[in-house]
Scaffold this active site. Sequence first.
Site, PDB file in Angstrom:
ATOM      1  N   ASP A  91       0.825  -1.200   0.000  1.00 17.69           N
ATOM      2  CA  ASP A  91       0.000   0.000   0.000  1.00 17.69           C
ATOM      3  C   ASP A  91       0.862   1.254   0.000  1.00 17.69           C
ATOM      4  O   ASP A  91       1.779   1.396   0.808  1.00 17.69           O
ATOM      5  CB  ASP A  91      -0.897   0.011   1.245  1.00 17.69           C
ATOM      6  CG  ASP A  91      -1.790   1.235   1.298  1.00 17.69           C
ATOM      7  OD1 ASP A  91      -2.850   1.214   0.643  1.00 17.69           O
ATOM      8  OD2 ASP A  91      -1.421   2.214   1.980  1.00 17.69           O
ATOM      9  N   TYR A 127       2.098  10.056   0.263  1.00 19.81           N
ATOM     10  CA  TYR A 127       3.236   9.525   1.004  1.00 19.81           C
ATOM     11  C   TYR A 127       4.590   9.910   0.404  1.00 19.81           C
ATOM     12  O   TYR A 127       5.616   9.751   1.060  1.00 19.81           O
ATOM     13  CB  TYR A 127       3.157   7.998   1.087  1.00 19.81           C
ATOM     14  CG  TYR A 127       1.933   7.424   1.740  1.00 19.81           C
ATOM     15  CD1 TYR A 127       1.052   8.227   2.457  1.00 19.81           C
ATOM     16  CD2 TYR A 127       1.643   6.066   1.634  1.00 19.81           C
ATOM     17  CE1 TYR A 127      -0.088   7.692   3.048  1.00 19.81           C
ATOM     18  CE2 TYR A 127       0.518   5.523   2.230  1.00 19.81           C
ATOM     19  CZ  TYR A 127      -0.345   6.343   2.928  1.00 19.81           C
ATOM     20  OH  TYR A 127      -1.469   5.797   3.514  1.00 19.81           O
ATOM     21  N   HIS A 136      -8.270   8.845  -1.581  1.00 20.49           N
ATOM     22  CA  HIS A 136      -7.659   8.825  -0.248  1.00 20.49           C
ATOM     23  C   HIS A 136      -8.630   9.294   0.831  1.00 20.49           C
ATOM     24  O   HIS A 136      -8.647   8.752   1.938  1.00 20.49           O
ATOM     25  CB  HIS A 136      -6.401   9.694  -0.236  1.00 20.49           C
ATOM     26  CG  HIS A 136      -5.420   9.295   0.819  1.00 20.49           C
ATOM     27  ND1 HIS A 136      -4.064   9.360   0.644  1.00 20.49           N
ATOM     28  CD2 HIS A 136      -5.589   8.820   2.070  1.00 20.49           C
ATOM     29  CE1 HIS A 136      -3.446   8.930   1.724  1.00 20.49           C
ATOM     30  NE2 HIS A 136      -4.361   8.606   2.615  1.00 20.49           N
ATOM     31  N   ASN A 192     -11.376   6.128   3.980  1.00 18.06           N
ATOM     32  CA  ASN A 192     -11.927   7.099   4.949  1.00 18.06           C
ATOM     33  C   ASN A 192     -13.345   7.533   4.594  1.00 18.06           C
ATOM     34  O   ASN A 192     -13.736   8.674   4.868  1.00 18.06           O
ATOM     35  CB  ASN A 192     -11.000   8.322   5.054  1.00 18.06           C
ATOM     36  CG  ASN A 192      -9.632   7.966   5.577  1.00 18.06           C
ATOM     37  OD1 ASN A 192      -9.490   7.402   6.662  1.00 18.06           O
ATOM     38  ND2 ASN A 192      -8.597   8.260   4.789  1.00 18.06           N
ATOM     39  N   GLN A 241     -10.766   1.676   2.758  1.00 11.98           N
ATOM     40  CA  GLN A 241      -9.635   1.603   3.672  1.00 11.98           C
ATOM     41  C   GLN A 241      -9.847   2.621   4.795  1.00 11.98           C
ATOM     42  O   GLN A 241      -9.919   3.820   4.552  1.00 11.98           O
ATOM     43  CB  GLN A 241      -8.336   1.892   2.911  1.00 11.98           C
ATOM     44  CG  GLN A 241      -7.083   1.696   3.734  1.00 11.98           C
ATOM     45  CD  GLN A 241      -5.825   2.026   2.958  1.00 11.98           C
ATOM     46  OE1 GLN A 241      -5.080   2.940   3.324  1.00 11.98           O
ATOM     47  NE2 GLN A 241      -5.581   1.286   1.883  1.00 11.98           N
ATOM     48  N   SER A 275      -3.566   1.441  10.267  1.00 11.76           N
ATOM     49  CA  SER A 275      -3.219   1.578  11.694  1.00 11.76           C
ATOM     50  C   SER A 275      -3.792   0.417  12.504  1.00 11.76           C
ATOM     51  O   SER A 275      -4.396   0.618  13.560  1.00 11.76           O
ATOM     52  CB  SER A 275      -3.725   2.918  12.253  1.00 11.76           C
ATOM     53  OG  SER A 275      -3.122   4.005  11.601  1.00 11.76           O
ATOM     54  N   LEU A 278      -2.510  -1.658  14.396  1.00  8.87           N
ATOM     55  CA  LEU A 278      -1.899  -1.831  15.721  1.00  8.87           C
ATOM     56  C   LEU A 278      -2.087  -0.582  16.575  1.00  8.87           C
ATOM     57  O   LEU A 278      -1.420  -0.424  17.602  1.00  8.87           O
ATOM     58  CB  LEU A 278      -0.416  -2.178  15.576  1.00  8.87           C
ATOM     59  CG  LEU A 278      -0.130  -3.401  14.702  1.00  8.87           C
ATOM     60  CD1 LEU A 278       1.366  -3.669  14.618  1.00  8.87           C
ATOM     61  CD2 LEU A 278      -0.871  -4.633  15.213  1.00  8.87           C
ATOM     62  N   ILE A 303       8.800  -6.666  10.499  1.00  8.64           N
ATOM     63  CA  ILE A 303       8.186  -7.119   9.246  1.00  8.64           C
ATOM     64  C   ILE A 303       7.875  -8.612   9.339  1.00  8.64           C
ATOM     65  O   ILE A 303       6.776  -9.058   8.976  1.00  8.64           O
ATOM     66  CB  ILE A 303       9.117  -6.816   8.057  1.00  8.64           C
ATOM     67  CG1 ILE A 303       9.171  -5.297   7.802  1.00  8.64           C
ATOM     68  CG2 ILE A 303       8.647  -7.545   6.790  1.00  8.64           C
ATOM     69  CD1 ILE A 303      10.236  -4.869   6.815  1.00  8.64           C
ATOM     70  N   ASN A 336       5.046  -9.382  12.130  1.00  4.12           N
ATOM     71  CA  ASN A 336       3.690  -9.083  11.678  1.00  4.12           C
ATOM     72  C   ASN A 336       3.171 -10.128  10.697  1.00  4.12           C
ATOM     73  O   ASN A 336       1.956 -10.326  10.582  1.00  4.12           O
ATOM     74  CB  ASN A 336       3.638  -7.707  11.020  1.00  4.12           C
ATOM     75  CG  ASN A 336       3.779  -6.574  12.015  1.00  4.12           C
ATOM     76  OD1 ASN A 336       3.639  -6.763  13.220  1.00  4.12           O
ATOM     77  ND2 ASN A 336       4.067  -5.377  11.510  1.00  4.12           N
TER      78      ASN A 336
END
Length: 269
Positions: free
Chosen positions: A42, A47, A104, A135, A156, A183, A185, A233, A236
């Site tokens: 992603d 970004y 986005h 969102n 997302q 997010s 976590l 990495i 997870n």
Amino acid sequence: MEYVTTQGVDVPALGFGTYPMRGETCQTAVHQALETGYRHVDTAQMYNNERAVGQAIAAADVPRDDILLVTKILRQNLAHDDVLESVEESHERLATDIDLLLIHSPSRSIPIEESIAAMNDLQERGTVRHIGVSNFSVGQLQDAIAASDTPILTNQVEYHPFKEQADLLEFCIENEVMLTAYSPLAEGRVIGNDRLKGIGARYGKTEAQVALRWLLQQEQVSAIPKASSPAHIQANFNVFDFELTDEEMTQIFDLQGGLLTRLQTALGL
């Protein structure tokens, strides 16, 4: 790897988030993720790392067709012609076609029909395979579905053991839309939670691994944790060798304040 099948598309359930990594750090992390076994990556225009992501994918010893590459359109680029121009620029930076293109975040001024029409045009050109959003509320997602000539593959949104998304997930399940959890976590807040730690101890897993497993066991849910170190990495990714019980799933839902009775019933928990 497990998959979420939605609208006839098999999506790797565990993806690799890249925000806020850039440059060589991002390229190295994506390369490590692909070597580890991730097949869902992603990124986003916002970004400023699309070029690094594309370079990592090009250099990886992984067939391109095995990778689901996701990028997202900046809110200020949602007018029809701006969508076309900005996504062509994303395409150039990535140096490969886009498997899944998302809005986005919803625009406050540009009609969703205008943005979606441009995204459908990009699908017709072959630059983009699938489209989705990010969102979006239930109502906004409903409008996006109605506006598109093709399926909306995902929404997302932020989702983790402390963030309740019951109504949205119920709508996604009913309409065959995947919910992609960013997010997952809770920006590290799952670490140290006594309930997650206690559940993890039964399986030799960390709080983070339990949180990811909880997400992946929900219908129509994928997750895109970000990590930069090889150890994180890999950690997870090590969430496919255990399974939470219905009781444990419910205990984690209860961290959200016990507001999920309807959703838990829908999921058979």
